[in-house]
Design a protein around this motif. Structure first.
Motif, PDB file in Angstrom:
ATOM      1  N   UNK A 150       0.787  -1.233   0.000  1.00  0.00           N
ATOM      2  CA  UNK A 150       0.000   0.000   0.000  1.00  0.00           C
ATOM      3  C   UNK A 150       0.812   1.272   0.000  1.00  0.00           C
ATOM      4  N   UNK A 151       2.139   1.173  -0.152  1.00  0.00           N
ATOM      5  CA  UNK A 151       2.959   2.392  -0.103  1.00  0.00           C
ATOM      6  C   UNK A 151       2.561   3.356  -1.210  1.00  0.00           C
ATOM      7  N   UNK A 152       2.170   2.832  -2.377  1.00  0.00           N
ATOM      8  CA  UNK A 152       1.789   3.717  -3.477  1.00  0.00           C
ATOM      9  C   UNK A 152       0.521   4.489  -3.138  1.00  0.00           C
ATOM     10  N   UNK A 153      -0.523   3.760  -2.739  1.00  0.00           N
ATOM     11  CA  UNK A 153      -1.794   4.421  -2.437  1.00  0.00           C
ATOM     12  C   UNK A 153      -1.664   5.366  -1.234  1.00  0.00           C
ATOM     13  N   UNK A 154      -0.913   4.964  -0.249  1.00  0.00           N
ATOM     14  CA  UNK A 154      -0.731   5.796   0.939  1.00  0.00           C
ATOM     15  C   UNK A 154      -0.044   7.108   0.584  1.00  0.00           C
ATOM     16  N   UNK A 155       0.984   7.012  -0.240  1.00  0.00           N
ATOM     17  CA  UNK A 155       1.736   8.212  -0.618  1.00  0.00           C
ATOM     18  C   UNK A 155       0.925   9.111  -1.539  1.00  0.00           C
ATOM     19  N   UNK A 156       0.180   8.514  -2.459  1.00  0.00           N
ATOM     20  CA  UNK A 156      -0.615   9.316  -3.389  1.00  0.00           C
ATOM     21  C   UNK A 156      -1.818   9.953  -2.711  1.00  0.00           C
ATOM     22  N   UNK A 157      -2.379   9.249  -1.715  1.00  0.00           N
ATOM     23  CA  UNK A 157      -3.514   9.802  -0.981  1.00  0.00           C
ATOM     24  C   UNK A 157      -3.159  11.149  -0.367  1.00  0.00           C
ATOM     25  N   UNK A 158      -1.934  11.269   0.124  1.00  0.00           N
ATOM     26  CA  UNK A 158      -1.512  12.523   0.750  1.00  0.00           C
ATOM     27  C   UNK A 158      -1.456  13.672  -0.243  1.00  0.00           C
TER      28      UNK A 158
END
Length: 376
Positions: free
Chosen positions: A55-63
């Protein structure tokens, strides 16, 4: 089908960054890329990472407020970032999506400390052949054949550290001598510390879309991705050579170029000094056995006929695995726009990126990506 252009690029600073998590590193790179592209609209995202948490991609993009669109994460060892780039290019070229973000991120200092370790089931693990040792074997082979000298190996490090003096985002830079490089701590004989890339944290990004012919777009002339074939006694070359050679041939053909000599500036995968030497030979920039002499003579330095790694390369800019390929793309975009202040290759019109990922047992590398870009 449509042509593809790079609209904008961005990177974080590279280095050991205990103060910056993946979210903040991605914020630095993507914010810059979107601003450079001039429009925050995106239809999909491809993300390259090796050791990123689930989930590092989604977590980073969510920000960044980037949600509700397809996000695809890929892992291809050191070629993860350029694999994301290649897939993003194909998504645009085929008309599947309009504006696509290619992103790479890695926090190596937090995830692990050292080289990619072979799996216990691989014979390389039992033999102690982590990647520094594998590259060291290539260097030892070149030395034994008289295809390179210790001083020529060190000259690659001297050159790339000097290039990085003009790259404010680079992890390391310096005016080293050949003697200082050879005198640094031995890591895997014959490769010393200053001949090995550092452990790095960082992120890099590119926004791609249909070619529109506007002033700052950088065209993607061709891109190719291959996985390694079995590496055995049938090849006379060291590990990684044949995969790089064949992938480059695919990319040059896709770009409609007769030879790599048409390329003005190159960013290659110099995780170790021998890596650059093997790669410039595999690409055909210099004949077999001439890669070391090219570095020693200045042929591959800024101002030389075939400038290689003006960013400082992995040796000096740093090597956050998933981000590396897109950092290479960013450097070539800046070069082709004439924006690489202090390290600019004058008159550069065609640039090439080569990223090599390794680690899987008995294969000539996990993956290689080669991309050819053209100035606006």
């Amino acid at each position: 089908m449509t042509g593809v252009s790079v609209y904008g690029v961005g990177t974080s600073h590279f280095g050991r960054r205990p103060d910056r998590d993946a979210v903040t590193l991605v914020h630095d790179a993507v914010s810059e890329a979107l601003a450079d592209a001039g429009d925050p609209a995106l239809d999909a995202v491809w993300v390259g990472t090796v050791f990123g948490a689930p989930g590092v991609a989604q977590r980073s993009l969510r920000a960044l407020g980037i949600t509700g669109i397809p996000v695809v994460t890929v892992e291809n060892a050191c070629a993860s970032g350029t694999t994301a780039f290649a897939e993003a290019c194909e998504a645009v070229r085929s008309g599947r999506y309009g504006r696509v973000l290619a992103l790479g991120v890695e926090r190596m200092s937090a995830a692990f400390d050292g080289a990619i370790t072979p799996e216990p089931s691989d014979p390389e693990q039992a033999s102690g052949l982590a990647l520094p040792a594998l590259y060291a074997m290539s260097a030892a082979r070149y030395l034994a054949l008289g295809a390179v000298t210790h001083e020529q190996l060190a000259a690659v490090s001297v050159k790339n550290h000097a290039h990085a003096l003009h790259n404010p985002r680079a992890q390391y830079a310096g005016s080293y001598t050949v003697e200082q490089v050879l005198g640094s701590r031995m890591i895997s004989d014959p490769l010393t510390l200053l001949q090995c890339c550092p452990t790095s944290d960082g992120a890099a990004a590119a926004v791609l879309g249909p070619a529109g012919g506007t002033g700052r777009e950088v065209a993607v002339r061709g891109v190719a991705l291959r996985s390694g074939a079995p590496w055995n006694e049938r090849s006379p070359h060291v590990w990684g050579h044949d995969l790089t050679r064949d992938t480059a041939a695919d990319a040059l053909a896709a770009a409609g170029l007769d030879a790599v000599s048409d390329v003005d500036v190159v960013e290659v995968h110099d995780a170790f000094t021998i890596g650059e030497i093997v790669t410039v030979e595999a690409l055909g920039l210099v004949p077999a056995g001439a890669g070391g002499r090219a570095a020693e003579s200045g042929l591959t330095a800024l101002g030389g006929r075939h400038p290689v790694n003006p960013s400082g390369g992995l040796l000096s800019r740093g090597h956050p695995l998933g981000a590396t390929g897109l950092a290479q793309v960013a450097e070539i975009v800046w070069q082709l726009r004439g924006e690489a202040t202090g390290r600019q290759v004058e008159g550069a019109r065609i640039g090439l990126v080569e990223t090599m990922g390794g680690g899987v047992s008995v294969l000539d590398g996990n993956a290689c990506v080669v991309a050819v870009l053209e100035a606006p």
